[in-house]
Design a protein around this motif. Structure first.
Motif, mmCIF file in Angstrom:
data_model
loop_
_atom_site.group_PDB
_atom_site.id
_atom_site.type_symbol
_atom_site.label_atom_id
_atom_site.label_comp_id
_atom_site.label_asym_id
_atom_site.label_seq_id
_atom_site.Cartn_x
_atom_site.Cartn_y
_atom_site.Cartn_z
ATOM 1 N N THR A 1 0.833 -1.194 0.000
ATOM 2 C CA THR A 1 0.000 0.000 0.000
ATOM 3 C C THR A 1 0.871 1.247 0.000
ATOM 4 O OG1 THR A 1 -0.105 0.087 2.416
ATOM 5 C CG2 THR A 1 -1.858 -1.138 1.279
ATOM 6 N N ALA A 2 0.260 2.353 -0.398
ATOM 7 C CA ALA A 2 0.931 3.650 -0.293
ATOM 8 C C ALA A 2 -0.103 4.752 -0.436
ATOM 9 C CB ALA A 2 2.013 3.813 -1.360
ATOM 10 N N THR A 3 0.240 5.914 0.130
ATOM 11 C CA THR A 3 -0.491 7.149 -0.127
ATOM 12 C C THR A 3 0.505 8.206 -0.566
ATOM 13 O OG1 THR A 3 -0.261 7.844 2.179
ATOM 14 C CG2 THR A 3 -2.315 6.722 1.567
ATOM 15 N N ALA A 4 0.005 9.194 -1.267
ATOM 16 C CA ALA A 4 0.859 10.316 -1.649
ATOM 17 C C ALA A 4 1.380 10.990 -0.387
ATOM 18 C CB ALA A 4 0.078 11.313 -2.499
ATOM 19 N N GLY A 5 2.684 11.113 -0.262
ATOM 20 C CA GLY A 5 3.286 11.723 0.911
ATOM 21 C C GLY A 5 3.596 10.758 2.023
ATOM 22 N N GLY A 6 3.125 9.501 1.915
ATOM 23 C CA GLY A 6 3.398 8.509 2.943
ATOM 24 C C GLY A 6 4.361 7.452 2.426
ATOM 25 N N PRO A 7 4.762 6.512 3.283
ATOM 26 C CA PRO A 7 5.691 5.474 2.866
ATOM 27 C C PRO A 7 4.994 4.390 2.053
ATOM 28 C CG PRO A 7 5.030 5.089 5.118
ATOM 29 C CD PRO A 7 4.390 6.392 4.705
ATOM 30 N N ALA A 8 5.793 3.631 1.311
ATOM 31 C CA ALA A 8 5.310 2.392 0.702
ATOM 32 C C ALA A 8 5.439 1.292 1.738
ATOM 33 C CB ALA A 8 6.120 2.049 -0.539
ATOM 34 N N LEU A 9 4.396 0.485 1.875
ATOM 35 C CA LEU A 9 4.355 -0.537 2.911
ATOM 36 C C LEU A 9 4.067 -1.904 2.311
ATOM 37 C CD1 LEU A 9 2.119 1.346 5.527
ATOM 38 C CD2 LEU A 9 4.621 1.225 5.490
ATOM 39 N N LEU A 10 4.687 -2.910 2.886
ATOM 40 C CA LEU A 10 4.389 -4.312 2.593
ATOM 41 C C LEU A 10 4.064 -4.977 3.920
ATOM 42 C CD1 LEU A 10 4.304 -6.982 1.029
ATOM 43 C CD2 LEU A 10 6.801 -7.059 1.136
ATOM 44 N N GLY A 11 2.801 -5.376 4.065
ATOM 45 C CA GLY A 11 2.384 -5.958 5.334
ATOM 46 C C GLY A 11 2.578 -5.012 6.505
ATOM 47 N N GLY A 12 2.470 -3.714 6.266
ATOM 48 C CA GLY A 12 2.614 -2.727 7.314
ATOM 49 C C GLY A 12 4.035 -2.279 7.577
ATOM 50 N N GLU A 13 5.024 -2.890 6.906
ATOM 51 C CA GLU A 13 6.426 -2.519 7.075
ATOM 52 C C GLU A 13 6.909 -1.692 5.889
ATOM 53 O OE1 GLU A 13 8.203 -3.185 9.806
ATOM 54 O OE2 GLU A 13 6.494 -4.230 10.715
ATOM 55 N N THR A 14 7.699 -0.666 6.166
ATOM 56 C CA THR A 14 8.198 0.208 5.107
ATOM 57 C C THR A 14 9.134 -0.570 4.174
ATOM 58 O OG1 THR A 14 8.065 2.124 6.571
ATOM 59 C CG2 THR A 14 9.468 2.336 4.624
ATOM 60 N N ILE A 15 8.991 -0.329 2.884
ATOM 61 C CA ILE A 15 9.833 -0.974 1.876
ATOM 62 C C ILE A 15 10.525 0.086 1.038
ATOM 63 C CG2 ILE A 15 8.528 -3.120 1.710
ATOM 64 C CD1 ILE A 15 7.125 -1.949 -0.769
ATOM 65 N N SER A 16 11.570 -0.333 0.359
ATOM 66 C CA SER A 16 12.276 0.565 -0.556
ATOM 67 C C SER A 16 12.862 -0.239 -1.703
ATOM 68 C CB SER A 16 13.382 1.334 0.168
ATOM 69 O OG SER A 16 14.356 0.439 0.669
ATOM 70 N N VAL A 17 13.136 0.458 -2.791
ATOM 71 C CA VAL A 17 13.736 -0.179 -3.960
ATOM 72 C C VAL A 17 15.163 -0.603 -3.650
ATOM 73 C CG1 VAL A 17 12.298 1.119 -5.577
ATOM 74 C CG2 VAL A 17 14.519 2.041 -4.864
#
Length: 262
Positions: free
Chosen positions: A129-145
């Motif tokens: 999930t993600a919102t504009a201005g918020g983090p990208a999350l996988l299962g509630g944990e922040t993810i990054s490329v």
């Protein structure tokens, strides 16, 4: 921080996508009825998931517009700019083969860009999930490329035709990964660092990329045209030319590979 409206929209679409996933799982590996749109299959599971999403989302946001792969578009109400972009099952071929790499992809668009997005892969039990201005999350944990490593080949997934065009000249600098029919799931793999990038052949639609576009952006990546520009979404969903997606640090190499494979 994402504003309250984005968070409310994300909660809505995440809940709706989760239920659509449960509906789809009821057909998975059970030989659902299949129809054809030209050369593309669509199953009764696609229609059932789409029906749930349409009824649920438009009941909650009656002024929002609607774009889906499986049903007719509906314009937003007067004075409303937001609209849903939905793929009820992205990766229908994988779904019909009993594979796990299919997902429900839902986004909310405002001012031409996604502001809330969810990719729900129920057979894998993964939700991004993600919102504009918020983090990208996988299962509630922040993810990054994945971080760039100039000395290593890029882990890329792409259509077979693009792979064949790149293998001879660029193959030594690319670690080719298996193809993934679901474009939304490929973008999820890039956003979560499991791929360095992906090349996207022409004729992708907005519903294939909208949620993944936002999730990837919030994870530190970008989805770009070959001119390096980003896509602006409008209520008339359109097909695209060649696109590339990956971490910003990989983008120059990806654009070069995309041009060579086009």
């Amino acid at each position: 921080m994402a504003d309250e409206g984005h968070l409310d929209d994300l909660a809505l679409i995440a809940d709706a996508a989760a239920e659509a996933g449960r509906i789809a799982l009821g057909f998975w590996k059970r030989d659902p009825q299949v129809f054809w749109k030209g050369n593309s299959p669509v199953s009764e599971a696609d229609f059932a998931a789409d029906d749930h999403l349409r009824r649920t989302l438009l009941a909650a946001r009656p002024t929002y517009g609607w774009i889906s792969e499986e049903t007719a578009a509906r314009p937003a109400g007067e004075g409303e700019e937001r609209f849903f972009v939905v793929d009820p099952i992205d990766g229908t071929r994988s779904f019909l083969r009993g594979e796990t790499t299919w997902c429900i992809s839902v986004a909310v668009i405002a001012c031409g860009r996604p502001v809330a997005g969810v990719i729900d892969a129920p057979a894998l039990r993964e939700v991004l999930t993600a919102t504009a201005g918020g983090p990208a999350l996988l299962g509630g944990e922040t993810i990054s490329v994945a971080a760039p490593d100039p000395g290593s080949p890029l882990r890329l997934s792409m259509p077979d035709g693009m792979r064949r065009r790149l293998e001879a000249e660029h193959g030594a600098r690319i670690a080719f990964q298996p193809g993934v029919p679901s474009l939304a799931w490929r973008l999820a793999l890039v956003a979560s660092g499991r791929l360095d990038g992906t090349l996207i052949g022409p004729r992708a639609n907005d519903w294939d990329i909208a949620a993944g576009d936002l999730i990837l952006e919030r994870a530190g990546g970008a989805l770009a045209r070959l001119d390096a520009g980003r896509h602006l979404y409008n209520p008339a969903s359109e097909r695209h030319g060649v696109l590339v997606a990956g971490g910003v640090g990989h983008l120059d190499r990806l654009l070069a590979y995309g041009a060579a494979a086009a």
